[in-house]
Design a protein around this motif. Structure first.
Motif, PDB file in Angstrom:
ATOM      1  N   ASN A 185       1.816  -5.650  18.477  1.00  0.00           N
ATOM      2  CA  ASN A 185       2.280  -4.872  17.324  1.00  0.00           C
ATOM      3  C   ASN A 185       2.728  -5.733  16.144  1.00  0.00           C
ATOM      4  O   ASN A 185       3.483  -5.269  15.282  1.00  0.00           O
ATOM      5  CB  ASN A 185       3.424  -3.950  17.741  1.00  0.00           C
ATOM      6  CG  ASN A 185       4.637  -4.701  18.265  1.00  0.00           C
ATOM      7  OD1 ASN A 185       4.599  -5.915  18.450  1.00  0.00           O
ATOM      8  ND2 ASN A 185       5.713  -3.985  18.522  1.00  0.00           N
ATOM      9  N   ASP A 186       2.279  -6.986  16.082  1.00  0.00           N
ATOM     10  CA  ASP A 186       2.698  -7.872  14.986  1.00  0.00           C
ATOM     11  C   ASP A 186       2.339  -7.320  13.610  1.00  0.00           C
ATOM     12  O   ASP A 186       3.075  -7.523  12.639  1.00  0.00           O
ATOM     13  CB  ASP A 186       2.060  -9.262  15.145  1.00  0.00           C
ATOM     14  CG  ASP A 186       2.735 -10.091  16.223  1.00  0.00           C
ATOM     15  OD1 ASP A 186       3.772  -9.637  16.771  1.00  0.00           O
ATOM     16  OD2 ASP A 186       2.239 -11.189  16.530  1.00  0.00           O
ATOM     17  N   LEU A 187       1.202  -6.643  13.500  1.00  0.00           N
ATOM     18  CA  LEU A 187       0.761  -6.142  12.196  1.00  0.00           C
ATOM     19  C   LEU A 187       1.505  -4.877  11.777  1.00  0.00           C
ATOM     20  O   LEU A 187       1.293  -4.375  10.671  1.00  0.00           O
ATOM     21  CB  LEU A 187      -0.753  -5.867  12.221  1.00  0.00           C
ATOM     22  CG  LEU A 187      -1.648  -7.073  12.516  1.00  0.00           C
ATOM     23  CD1 LEU A 187      -3.112  -6.679  12.436  1.00  0.00           C
ATOM     24  CD2 LEU A 187      -1.350  -8.218  11.543  1.00  0.00           C
ATOM     25  N   GLY A 192       2.692 -16.683  13.799  1.00  0.00           N
ATOM     26  CA  GLY A 192       2.771 -15.973  15.066  1.00  0.00           C
ATOM     27  C   GLY A 192       4.146 -15.366  15.260  1.00  0.00           C
ATOM     28  O   GLY A 192       4.967 -15.337  14.338  1.00  0.00           O
ATOM     29  N   ASP A 193       4.400 -14.883  16.456  1.00  0.00           N
ATOM     30  CA  ASP A 193       5.703 -14.300  16.777  1.00  0.00           C
ATOM     31  C   ASP A 193       6.379 -15.139  17.855  1.00  0.00           C
ATOM     32  O   ASP A 193       6.189 -16.354  17.902  1.00  0.00           O
ATOM     33  CB  ASP A 193       5.548 -12.830  17.186  1.00  0.00           C
ATOM     34  CG  ASP A 193       4.678 -12.654  18.442  1.00  0.00           C
ATOM     35  OD1 ASP A 193       4.273 -13.669  19.041  1.00  0.00           O
ATOM     36  OD2 ASP A 193       4.406 -11.493  18.810  1.00  0.00           O
ATOM     37  N   LEU A 213       4.664   0.382  22.690  1.00  0.00           N
ATOM     38  CA  LEU A 213       3.825  -0.800  22.496  1.00  0.00           C
ATOM     39  C   LEU A 213       2.520  -0.665  23.266  1.00  0.00           C
ATOM     40  O   LEU A 213       1.435  -0.903  22.725  1.00  0.00           O
ATOM     41  CB  LEU A 213       4.589  -2.051  22.956  1.00  0.00           C
ATOM     42  CG  LEU A 213       3.790  -3.354  23.034  1.00  0.00           C
ATOM     43  CD1 LEU A 213       3.358  -3.787  21.640  1.00  0.00           C
ATOM     44  CD2 LEU A 213       4.600  -4.453  23.710  1.00  0.00           C
ATOM     45  N   ARG A 214       2.608  -0.263  24.511  1.00  0.00           N
ATOM     46  CA  ARG A 214       1.405  -0.136  25.339  1.00  0.00           C
ATOM     47  C   ARG A 214       0.481   0.962  24.820  1.00  0.00           C
ATOM     48  O   ARG A 214      -0.734   0.773  24.723  1.00  0.00           O
ATOM     49  CB  ARG A 214       1.792   0.155  26.788  1.00  0.00           C
ATOM     50  CG  ARG A 214       2.410  -1.027  27.501  1.00  0.00           C
ATOM     51  CD  ARG A 214       2.569  -0.744  28.989  1.00  0.00           C
ATOM     52  NE  ARG A 214       3.056  -1.906  29.717  1.00  0.00           N
ATOM     53  CZ  ARG A 214       3.145  -1.977  31.042  1.00  0.00           C
ATOM     54  NH1 ARG A 214       2.776  -0.944  31.785  1.00  0.00           N
ATOM     55  NH2 ARG A 214       3.588  -3.066  31.636  1.00  0.00           N
ATOM     56  N   GLU A 215       1.060   2.111  24.502  1.00  0.00           N
ATOM     57  CA  GLU A 215       0.239   3.259  24.117  1.00  0.00           C
ATOM     58  C   GLU A 215      -0.449   3.051  22.772  1.00  0.00           C
ATOM     59  O   GLU A 215      -1.596   3.453  22.581  1.00  0.00           O
ATOM     60  CB  GLU A 215       1.095   4.519  24.087  1.00  0.00           C
ATOM     61  CG  GLU A 215       1.543   4.988  25.468  1.00  0.00           C
ATOM     62  CD  GLU A 215       2.397   6.240  25.409  1.00  0.00           C
ATOM     63  OE1 GLU A 215       2.744   6.669  24.277  1.00  0.00           O
ATOM     64  OE2 GLU A 215       2.728   6.789  26.474  1.00  0.00           O
ATOM     65  N   GLN A 216       0.251   2.436  21.812  1.00  0.00           N
ATOM     66  CA  GLN A 216      -0.283   2.324  20.452  1.00  0.00           C
ATOM     67  C   GLN A 216      -1.105   1.059  20.215  1.00  0.00           C
ATOM     68  O   GLN A 216      -2.020   1.068  19.387  1.00  0.00           O
ATOM     69  CB  GLN A 216       0.860   2.367  19.439  1.00  0.00           C
ATOM     70  CG  GLN A 216       1.596   3.687  19.381  1.00  0.00           C
ATOM     71  CD  GLN A 216       2.638   3.702  18.288  1.00  0.00           C
ATOM     72  OE1 GLN A 216       2.405   3.289  17.155  1.00  0.00           O
ATOM     73  NE2 GLN A 216       3.835   4.180  18.615  1.00  0.00           N
ATOM     74  N   PHE A 217      -0.766  -0.042  20.920  1.00  0.00           N
ATOM     75  CA  PHE A 217      -1.366  -1.325  20.548  1.00  0.00           C
ATOM     76  C   PHE A 217      -2.112  -2.037  21.686  1.00  0.00           C
ATOM     77  O   PHE A 217      -2.863  -2.967  21.422  1.00  0.00           O
ATOM     78  CB  PHE A 217      -0.288  -2.258  19.995  1.00  0.00           C
ATOM     79  CG  PHE A 217       0.455  -1.688  18.827  1.00  0.00           C
ATOM     80  CD1 PHE A 217      -0.085  -1.726  17.554  1.00  0.00           C
ATOM     81  CD2 PHE A 217       1.693  -1.082  19.006  1.00  0.00           C
ATOM     82  CE1 PHE A 217       0.594  -1.190  16.473  1.00  0.00           C
ATOM     83  CE2 PHE A 217       2.387  -0.543  17.926  1.00  0.00           C
ATOM     84  CZ  PHE A 217       1.827  -0.592  16.655  1.00  0.00           C
TER      85      PHE A 217
END
Length: 444
Positions: free
Chosen positions: A236-238, A169-170, A319-323
């Motif tokens: 966005n961990d991946l 995890g992160d 982060l919000r827009e992409q993931f």
């Protein structure tokens, strides 16, 4: 004559108000004396100029302006004194922090070429400041493998009856900002029920797929006994590169690398890093000597807060827009390759290797605050859609962390740390208990 009487009355009133204003600041610190004298000088200058002006209208306007400033100051003083107004809002701005990163104690973390870093065995203290407040503080120790866990790790299982899980995890799972992370809490629930289940967290604050892949291929596959792996995936961990932390000589390095670096590269980057680890030395964009006026204090503080919230919004927008933001996604291999590139291949390689070695595998979506609000409105985030597809494609067990947390928590309870984005101790604990309730048998 009438104008002279008005001017005389205004001068007397202004002097009385000026004396009252000075008295209201009678307990100010030494550092504010310059600004007090400057304010008094400005008022005297305005009064003097107004007395010698030939134009009566301009004279009265200037006089009225100086009286108005002092009147506002006195009204604010009375409002603060009677607690009708917030004391804090009108006090001088002494420190204002724009840095979004936490501050770690001296020598709390060391670079590791496989894990990215290890928490030190001595006590680690971490604090985070936002605007004028400290949003969290925590002290903990790294275990024998440099992980934030109350459990010591062993490469060999004590018995074949023990089912050991590795958790990737992160920061939500590493939980450096909390006394106990959700993995620790879940592990303690199995201990209390005397189940032969062990949970080993190899989560990396700031890390993601490249850290997990390095740990898995260079460390776990050859040196560890385990039965299953859980991927606790935040937005966005991946998409993350290899994350590294290291401290030395009063500096902290927090940096991403395309490929794992060596110590020489880390030391070189650290020497170029200007980030000071002592929060007392963090630069704040304030010189409080010039902000004695309560009106100016309020206006200046408001401007700083607007600037902070704007920068916070900009830092989380991608982060919000992409993931996170829900979208009508047509998911297939091409989609993931286009979005994640070689990182998707690394993830797929890990999943196929685990499947080939007959390990149990689960993927958990780690909920964020914005994503939870979307789920409350019956919308599904992008990361939920992606993990659901990957789980079906590779035969994983998918645990929807968003739905799980909403199922067992109240909307009225504060769930996340203000001005930070991470969940608080209560929410993290609730997440662990929710997993135990709904997926108890899965981990056995």
């Amino acid at each position: 004559m009438k104008n002279k009487e008005i001017i005389f009355s205004s001068v007397v009133l202004t002097i009385i108000m000026l004396i009252s204003w000075i008295v209201s600041y009678s307990n100010i610190q030494e550092m504010f004396r310059v600004s007090v004298l400057a304010f008094i000088g400005m008022m005297i200058l305005l009064l003097s100029v107004s007395l010698f002006l030939r134009t009566a209208l301009l004279r009265l306007s200037l006089m009225s302006f100086s009286v108005f400033i002092l009147l506002v100051e006195l009204l604010l003083f009375l409002g603060v004194k009677t607690k009708v107004l917030s004391t804090h809002r009108f006090q001088p701005v002494t420190d204002f922090y724009f840095d979004k990163l936490p501050v770690f104690s001296e020598s709390s973390v060391s670079f590791d070429s496989v894990l990215g870093y290890r928490w030190n065995r001595d006590s680690v203290t971490v604090r985070k400041f936002a605007m004028e407040t400290m949003v969290f503080e925590n002290t903990f120790k790294g275990n024998n493998f440099g992980q934030h866990s109350s459990r010591e790790y062993f490469q060999r299982k004590s018995s074949n009856h023990v089912k050991r899980w590795i958790i990737f995890g992160d920061s939500f799972t590493d939980a450096y900002f909390l006394k106990r992370g959700w993995v620790d809490v879940l592990d303690s629930l199995y201990k209390a029920s005397e189940d032969s289940v062990e949970l080993y967290s190899f989560s990396v604050n700031g890390g993601g797929i490249k850290n997990w892949y390095q740990i898995f291929t260079r460390f776990l596959e050859s040196d560890f006994e385990y039965d299953g792996v859980v991927f606790a995936v935040f937005g966005n961990d991946l998409a993350r590169d290899f994350f590294v932390m290291h401290q030395d000589s009063g500096k902290t390095l927090s940096q991403y690398y395309g490929t794992p670096p060596d110590m020489d590269m880390v030391k070189m980057d650290l020497n170029e890093n200007k980030r000071i680890i002592n929060e007392n030395n963090i630069h704040s964009e304030v010189d409080s000597r010039w902000y004695v006026s309560r009106t100016l204090n309020y206006v200046y503080r408001t401007c700083l807060e607007i600037k902070y919230y704007r920068s916070l919004k900009n830092s989380t927008q991608d982060l919000r827009e992409q993931f996170i933001q829900p979208a009508d996604l047509r998911l297939d291999d091409k989609y993931f390759i286009k979005k994640y590139g070689d990182k998707y291949y690394l993830f797929a390689q890990m999943l196929l290797s685990l499947k080939h070695s007959h390990k149990s595998v689960a993927a958990i979506s780690i909920p964020d605050e914005y994503g939870l609000s979307l789920n409350r409105a019956s919308k599904t985030t992008s990361v939920q859609q992606e993990l659901s597809w990957i789980s079906k494609e590779f035969g994983l067990t998918y645990i929807d962390g968003y739905h799980l947390l909403l199922k067992y928590t109240s909307d009225n309870v504060e769930a996340f740390i203000p001005l930070d984005g991470h969940w608080n101790q209560h929410t993290s604990d609730s997440f662990a208990k929710a997993i135990y309730k709904d997926y108890n048998t899965f981990f056995r």
